[in-house]
Design a protein around this motif. Structure first.
Motif, mmCIF file in Angstrom:
data_model
loop_
_atom_site.group_PDB
_atom_site.id
_atom_site.type_symbol
_atom_site.label_atom_id
_atom_site.label_comp_id
_atom_site.label_asym_id
_atom_site.label_seq_id
_atom_site.Cartn_x
_atom_site.Cartn_y
_atom_site.Cartn_z
ATOM 1 N N PHE A 127 0.824 -1.105 -0.213
ATOM 2 C CA PHE A 127 0.072 0.012 -0.034
ATOM 3 C C PHE A 127 0.695 1.168 -0.070
ATOM 4 C CE2 PHE A 127 -4.312 -1.327 1.069
ATOM 5 C CZ PHE A 127 -4.186 -2.589 1.274
ATOM 6 N N PHE A 128 0.474 2.073 -0.732
ATOM 7 C CA PHE A 128 1.310 3.222 -1.139
ATOM 8 C C PHE A 128 0.428 4.503 -1.336
ATOM 9 C CE2 PHE A 128 4.904 6.130 -2.088
ATOM 10 C CZ PHE A 128 4.394 6.854 -3.276
ATOM 11 N N ALA A 129 0.685 5.744 -0.828
ATOM 12 C CA ALA A 129 -0.260 6.885 -0.991
ATOM 13 C C ALA A 129 0.482 8.070 -1.106
ATOM 14 C CB ALA A 129 -1.192 7.006 0.206
ATOM 15 N N GLU A 130 0.252 8.854 -1.844
ATOM 16 C CA GLU A 130 0.643 10.044 -2.418
ATOM 17 C C GLU A 130 -0.423 11.505 -2.608
ATOM 18 O OE1 GLU A 130 3.040 9.516 -5.772
ATOM 19 O OE2 GLU A 130 1.265 9.268 -7.139
ATOM 20 N N ARG A 131 0.235 12.383 -2.428
ATOM 21 C CA ARG A 131 -0.673 13.863 -2.575
ATOM 22 C C ARG A 131 0.668 14.854 -2.875
ATOM 23 N NH1 ARG A 131 -3.898 17.452 2.183
ATOM 24 N NH2 ARG A 131 -5.417 18.156 0.620
ATOM 25 N N PRO A 132 1.148 14.847 -4.058
ATOM 26 C CA PRO A 132 2.200 15.489 -4.366
ATOM 27 C C PRO A 132 2.271 17.185 -4.669
ATOM 28 C CG PRO A 132 1.331 14.399 -6.399
ATOM 29 C CD PRO A 132 0.515 14.020 -5.315
ATOM 30 N N GLU A 133 1.119 17.543 -4.704
ATOM 31 C CA GLU A 133 0.651 18.955 -4.870
ATOM 32 C C GLU A 133 -0.249 19.455 -3.932
ATOM 33 O OE1 GLU A 133 -0.430 19.839 -8.943
ATOM 34 O OE2 GLU A 133 1.149 19.087 -9.732
ATOM 35 N N GLY A 134 -0.543 18.561 -2.878
ATOM 36 C CA GLY A 134 -1.179 19.003 -1.689
ATOM 37 C C GLY A 134 -2.514 19.237 -1.888
ATOM 38 N N SER A 135 -3.027 18.483 -3.010
ATOM 39 C CA SER A 135 -4.498 18.388 -3.435
ATOM 40 C C SER A 135 -5.230 17.041 -3.329
ATOM 41 C CB SER A 135 -4.967 19.438 -4.630
ATOM 42 O OG SER A 135 -6.186 19.335 -4.756
ATOM 43 N N VAL A 136 -5.146 16.778 -4.698
ATOM 44 C CA VAL A 136 -5.618 15.283 -5.258
ATOM 45 C C VAL A 136 -4.444 14.334 -4.601
ATOM 46 C CG1 VAL A 136 -5.852 13.700 -7.171
ATOM 47 C CG2 VAL A 136 -6.551 16.117 -7.061
ATOM 48 N N SER A 137 -5.234 13.327 -4.175
ATOM 49 C CA SER A 137 -4.353 12.036 -3.502
ATOM 50 C C SER A 137 -4.662 10.815 -3.937
ATOM 51 C CB SER A 137 -4.563 12.085 -2.011
ATOM 52 O OG SER A 137 -3.756 10.909 -1.412
ATOM 53 N N THR A 138 -3.841 9.935 -4.228
ATOM 54 C CA THR A 138 -4.206 8.535 -4.976
ATOM 55 C C THR A 138 -3.521 7.627 -3.838
ATOM 56 O OG1 THR A 138 -3.379 9.583 -6.931
ATOM 57 C CG2 THR A 138 -3.403 7.148 -6.925
ATOM 58 N N LEU A 139 -4.317 6.404 -3.874
ATOM 59 C CA LEU A 139 -3.726 5.286 -2.813
ATOM 60 C C LEU A 139 -3.525 4.267 -3.905
ATOM 61 C CD1 LEU A 139 -3.608 3.888 -0.325
ATOM 62 C CD2 LEU A 139 -6.121 3.371 -0.363
ATOM 63 N N LYS A 140 -2.532 3.799 -3.797
ATOM 64 C CA LYS A 140 -2.141 2.689 -4.767
ATOM 65 C C LYS A 140 -1.941 1.270 -3.822
ATOM 66 C CE LYS A 140 0.074 5.794 -8.126
ATOM 67 N NZ LYS A 140 1.467 6.374 -8.554
ATOM 68 N N ILE A 141 -2.433 0.113 -4.494
ATOM 69 C CA ILE A 141 -2.322 -1.229 -4.015
ATOM 70 C C ILE A 141 -1.543 -1.795 -4.837
ATOM 71 C CG2 ILE A 141 -3.286 -2.868 -2.786
ATOM 72 C CD1 ILE A 141 -5.684 -1.181 -2.331
ATOM 73 N N GLN A 142 -0.288 -2.541 -4.488
ATOM 74 C CA GLN A 142 0.397 -3.360 -5.694
ATOM 75 C C GLN A 142 -0.163 -4.797 -5.246
ATOM 76 O OE1 GLN A 142 4.276 -1.940 -4.737
ATOM 77 N NE2 GLN A 142 4.251 -0.852 -6.496
ATOM 78 N N ARG A 143 0.056 -5.607 -6.498
ATOM 79 C CA ARG A 143 -0.430 -7.015 -6.110
ATOM 80 C C ARG A 143 -1.288 -7.417 -5.359
ATOM 81 N NH1 ARG A 143 4.731 -5.600 -5.022
ATOM 82 N NH2 ARG A 143 4.574 -6.159 -2.835
ATOM 83 N N THR A 144 -2.668 -6.908 -5.728
ATOM 84 C CA THR A 144 -3.811 -6.877 -4.667
ATOM 85 C C THR A 144 -4.030 -8.515 -4.258
ATOM 86 O OG1 THR A 144 -5.157 -7.104 -6.683
ATOM 87 C CG2 THR A 144 -5.095 -4.935 -5.690
ATOM 88 N N GLN A 145 -4.490 -8.516 -2.983
ATOM 89 C CA GLN A 145 -4.771 -9.981 -2.601
ATOM 90 C C GLN A 145 -6.287 -9.740 -2.229
ATOM 91 O OE1 GLN A 145 -2.491 -12.251 -2.200
ATOM 92 N NE2 GLN A 145 -1.156 -10.697 -3.374
ATOM 93 N N GLN A 146 -6.906 -10.866 -1.929
ATOM 94 C CA GLN A 146 -8.254 -11.048 -1.546
ATOM 95 C C GLN A 146 -8.923 -10.270 -0.422
ATOM 96 O OE1 GLN A 146 -9.673 -15.222 -2.091
ATOM 97 N NE2 GLN A 146 -10.768 -14.481 -3.721
ATOM 98 N N GLU A 147 -7.849 -10.208 0.605
ATOM 99 C CA GLU A 147 -7.934 -9.578 1.807
ATOM 100 C C GLU A 147 -8.104 -8.073 1.791
ATOM 101 O OE1 GLU A 147 -5.367 -11.542 1.213
ATOM 102 O OE2 GLU A 147 -3.580 -10.717 2.170
ATOM 103 N N ASP A 148 -7.568 -7.538 0.532
ATOM 104 C CA ASP A 148 -7.715 -6.009 0.271
ATOM 105 C C ASP A 148 -9.231 -5.522 -0.087
ATOM 106 O OD1 ASP A 148 -4.565 -6.330 -1.543
ATOM 107 O OD2 ASP A 148 -4.984 -5.983 0.415
ATOM 108 N N SER A 149 -10.034 -6.767 -0.169
ATOM 109 C CA SER A 149 -11.502 -6.185 -0.740
ATOM 110 C C SER A 149 -12.064 -5.182 0.544
ATOM 111 C CB SER A 149 -12.302 -7.513 -0.925
ATOM 112 O OG SER A 149 -11.638 -8.120 -2.147
ATOM 113 N N ALA A 150 -12.331 -4.356 0.014
ATOM 114 C CA ALA A 150 -13.135 -3.253 1.020
ATOM 115 C C ALA A 150 -13.514 -2.222 0.368
ATOM 116 C CB ALA A 150 -12.019 -2.949 2.367
ATOM 117 N N VAL A 151 -13.859 -1.277 1.070
ATOM 118 C CA VAL A 151 -14.458 0.296 0.554
ATOM 119 C C VAL A 151 -13.325 1.065 1.181
ATOM 120 C CG1 VAL A 151 -16.050 1.974 0.710
ATOM 121 C CG2 VAL A 151 -16.838 -0.100 0.733
#
Lengths: 116, 113
Positions: free
Chosen positions: A65-89
């Motif tokens: 799991f990795f998150a970024e907000r490079p310009e202090g506005s929009v943010s992106t949450l990235k999940i690499q190599r997803t697993q079933q336990e990552d299923s969620a809202v």
């Protein structure tokens, strides 16, 4: 005015795929939070940004799991190599708050991630 | 660590009945306390909050009082409506921090005509 928006609203990923979830906070909000809400549970804190600085990532469940907000506005949450336990809202919230003050957090509608 | 415990649901009531949803917390220091509501198909919304002991938060006929001696923040409404059907979350944020929220598991309320 516009609230917090998130995209996509729904994402189905095959196990092992990478996904990127986007959050557009309310304009001018300094603080941005990501939470994970499993089915039938309350949201759990993942990470916190103040402007572009990630001040707390203690809730991220793994180094996939990795998150970024490079310009202090929009943010992106990235999940690499997803697993079933990552299923969620995945919920994003923004706030005017800086440290030491109590301000309301405004939540987006969430992205429902299903890993098959 | 800090935590929130709230009564399990679902809670099923008839319209105009009295509602109580229990919430207790464990925290160091003096947290702020919140009730959030999630209506079907919608995002989380702040319902009410209290930031210090003996404060009463209120909104839309709902009330909750910050009780430090019993570490509780029970949600009450005198007469529920069908439109109150939703999931209710009790939450806290630790004093002096940046206000990350710690939530309870949620209580589903269903109100029937």
């Amino acid at each position: 005015g516009a609230g917090v928006s998130q995209s996509p609203r729904y994402k189905v990923a095959k196990r092992g795929q990478d996904v990127a979830l986007r959050c557009d906070p309310i304009s001018g909000h300094v603080s941005l939070f990501w939470y994970q809400q499993a089915l039938g549970q309350g949201p759990e804190f993942l990470t916190y940004f103040q402007n572009e600085a990630q001040l707390d990532k203690s809730g991220l469940p793994s180094d996939r799991f990795f998150a970024e907000r490079p310009e202090g506005s929009v943010s992106t949450l990235k999940i690499q190599r997803t697993q079933q336990e990552d299923s969620a809202v995945y919920l994003c919230a923004s706030s005017l708050a800086r440290q030491g003050a109590t301000y309301e957090q405004y939540f987006g509608p969430g992205t429902r991630l299903t890993v098959t | 660590g800090d935590s929130v415990t709230q009564m399990e649901g679902p809670v099923t009531l008839s319209e105009e009945a009295f509602l109580t949803i229990n919430c207790t917390y464990t925290a160091t220091g003096y947290p702020s306390l919140f009730w959030y509501v999630q209506y079907p198909g919608e995002g989380l919304q702040l319902l009410l909050k209290a930031t210090k002991a003996d404060d009463k938060g209120s909104n839309k006929g709902f009330e909750a009082t910050y009780r430090k001696e019993t570490t509780s923040f029970h949600l009450e409404k005198g007469s529920v409506q069908v439109s109150d059907s939703a999931v209710y979350f009790c939450a806290l944020s630790t004093a002096g921090g940046y206000n990350k929220l710690i939530f309870g598991a949620g209580t589903r309320l269903a109100v029937h005509p």
